[in-house]
Design a protein around this motif. Structure first.
Motif, short mmCIF file in Angstrom:
data_model
loop_
_atom_site.label_atom_id
_atom_site.label_comp_id
_atom_site.label_asym_id
_atom_site.label_seq_id
_atom_site.Cartn_x
_atom_site.Cartn_y
_atom_site.Cartn_z
N THR A 1 0.84 -1.19 0.00
CA THR A 1 0.00 0.00 0.00
C THR A 1 0.88 1.25 0.00
OG1 THR A 1 -0.08 0.00 2.40
CG2 THR A 1 -1.85 -1.17 1.23
N ALA A 2 0.28 2.38 -0.26
CA ALA A 2 1.03 3.62 -0.32
C ALA A 2 1.74 3.90 1.01
CB ALA A 2 0.09 4.77 -0.68
N ALA A 3 1.10 3.55 2.11
CA ALA A 3 1.70 3.82 3.42
C ALA A 3 2.95 2.98 3.66
CB ALA A 3 0.67 3.56 4.52
N ALA A 4 3.01 1.82 3.01
CA ALA A 4 4.12 0.90 3.24
C ALA A 4 5.22 1.01 2.18
CB ALA A 4 3.59 -0.53 3.27
N ARG A 5 4.85 1.51 1.03
CA ARG A 5 5.79 1.53 -0.09
C ARG A 5 7.02 2.36 0.25
NH1 ARG A 5 2.11 3.15 -4.15
NH2 ARG A 5 1.10 1.18 -3.62
N GLY A 6 8.18 1.81 -0.07
CA GLY A 6 9.44 2.51 0.19
C GLY A 6 10.00 2.22 1.56
N ARG A 7 9.20 1.64 2.44
CA ARG A 7 9.68 1.32 3.79
C ARG A 7 9.57 -0.17 4.12
NH1 ARG A 7 6.92 3.35 8.10
NH2 ARG A 7 4.93 3.26 6.99
N PHE A 8 8.56 -0.82 3.57
CA PHE A 8 8.31 -2.22 3.87
C PHE A 8 8.63 -3.09 2.66
CE2 PHE A 8 4.64 -1.40 7.14
CZ PHE A 8 5.49 -0.58 7.85
N THR A 9 8.96 -4.35 2.93
CA THR A 9 9.17 -5.34 1.88
C THR A 9 8.48 -6.63 2.29
OG1 THR A 9 11.36 -4.39 1.42
CG2 THR A 9 10.90 -6.57 0.53
N VAL A 10 7.83 -7.27 1.32
CA VAL A 10 7.19 -8.56 1.59
C VAL A 10 7.84 -9.60 0.71
CG1 VAL A 10 5.33 -8.11 -0.08
CG2 VAL A 10 4.99 -9.80 1.75
N TYR A 11 8.13 -10.77 1.29
CA TYR A 11 8.72 -11.85 0.51
C TYR A 11 8.42 -13.17 1.21
CZ TYR A 11 12.55 -11.29 3.92
OH TYR A 11 13.30 -11.17 5.08
N ARG A 12 8.64 -14.25 0.47
CA ARG A 12 8.33 -15.55 1.06
C ARG A 12 9.48 -16.52 0.81
NH1 ARG A 12 2.71 -16.92 -1.48
NH2 ARG A 12 2.90 -18.80 -0.19
N ASP A 13 9.63 -17.44 1.75
CA ASP A 13 10.64 -18.49 1.67
C ASP A 13 9.87 -19.81 1.67
OD1 ASP A 13 12.54 -20.49 2.20
OD2 ASP A 13 13.79 -19.11 3.34
N ALA B 1 10.81 -22.86 1.21
CA ALA B 1 11.45 -23.95 1.94
C ALA B 1 11.10 -23.90 3.43
CB ALA B 1 12.95 -23.91 1.74
N LYS B 2 10.98 -22.69 3.95
CA LYS B 2 10.65 -22.50 5.37
C LYS B 2 9.16 -22.33 5.59
CE LYS B 2 15.10 -20.42 6.57
NZ LYS B 2 15.79 -19.24 7.14
N LYS B 3 8.37 -22.34 4.51
CA LYS B 3 6.91 -22.13 4.60
C LYS B 3 6.61 -20.86 5.37
CE LYS B 3 6.28 -26.30 6.23
NZ LYS B 3 5.63 -27.54 6.76
N THR B 4 7.35 -19.81 5.05
CA THR B 4 7.26 -18.57 5.81
C THR B 4 7.14 -17.37 4.87
OG1 THR B 4 8.59 -19.53 7.58
CG2 THR B 4 8.39 -17.14 7.54
N VAL B 5 6.28 -16.44 5.27
CA VAL B 5 6.18 -15.15 4.58
C VAL B 5 6.64 -14.08 5.55
CG1 VAL B 5 4.60 -13.46 3.58
CG2 VAL B 5 4.31 -15.89 3.09
N TYR B 6 7.42 -13.15 5.04
CA TYR B 6 8.00 -12.12 5.88
C TYR B 6 7.48 -10.74 5.50
CZ TYR B 6 11.47 -15.73 6.93
OH TYR B 6 12.09 -16.90 7.32
N LEU B 7 7.45 -9.87 6.48
CA LEU B 7 7.19 -8.46 6.25
C LEU B 7 8.32 -7.70 6.93
CD1 LEU B 7 5.25 -6.33 5.04
CD2 LEU B 7 4.24 -6.13 7.32
N GLU B 8 9.21 -7.19 6.12
CA GLU B 8 10.34 -6.42 6.64
C GLU B 8 9.90 -4.96 6.70
OE1 GLU B 8 13.78 -8.06 6.15
OE2 GLU B 8 14.71 -6.53 7.41
N MET B 9 10.00 -4.37 7.89
CA MET B 9 9.52 -3.01 8.09
C MET B 9 10.66 -2.13 8.57
SD MET B 9 5.83 -3.76 9.88
CE MET B 9 6.55 -4.29 11.42
N ASN B 10 10.93 -1.08 7.81
CA ASN B 10 11.99 -0.14 8.14
C ASN B 10 11.40 1.27 8.31
OD1 ASN B 10 14.23 -2.05 7.84
ND2 ASN B 10 13.72 -2.00 5.67
#
Length: 128
Positions: free
Chosen positions: A59-71, A73-82
């Motif tokens: 979303t606009a509020a998250a763009r440029g600061r957050f990243t979403v990705y998935r692994d 092999a680990k069956k995990t989705v991440y939300l990296e927030m800076n």
């Protein structure tokens, strides 16, 4: 029944970082998303990621600061927030669409109704 377990929340000061993780009980090749519910407000979308991880949206509020990705092999989705801001304070929830209901490269839905499974949430508190 697919189970989702979030972790990684906590209390940080403005400008800080956190990485949220959502572990899925089984491998899913379907859409997943992060939503949040700020205090006194409605649940809102933060990020979406396709089953194959290739299509993401913030979303606009998250763009440029957050990243979403998935692994997968680990069956995990991440939300990296800076560069966290006080406005990011909320309970964060992970959500998943039922496997097999959309193609792995589909653009995922924006509304909570698109998702079939939800985690219990992890609290993020940002203070100035």
């Amino acid at each position: 029944q697919v189970q989702l377990v979030e972790s990684g929340g906590g209390s940080v000061q403005t400008g800080g970082s956190l990485r949220l993780a959502c572990v899925v009980s089984e491998n899913t090749n379907s859409c997943m998303a992060w939503f949040r519910r700020p205090p006194g407000k409605e649940r809102e979308l933060v990020a979406r990621i396709s089953g194959n991880g290739a299509v993401t949206s913030l979303t606009a509020a998250a763009r440029g600061r957050f990243t979403v990705y998935r692994d997968k092999a680990k069956k995990t989705v991440y939300l990296e927030m800076n560069r966290l801001e006080t406005e990011d304070t909320a309970m964060y929830y992970c959500a998943a669409r039922r496997s097999g209901s959309v193609v792995p490269y589909a653009v995922c839905g924006e509304t909570p109704n698109f998702y079939d499974f939800w985690g219990q949430g992890t609290q993020v508190t940002v203070s100035s």
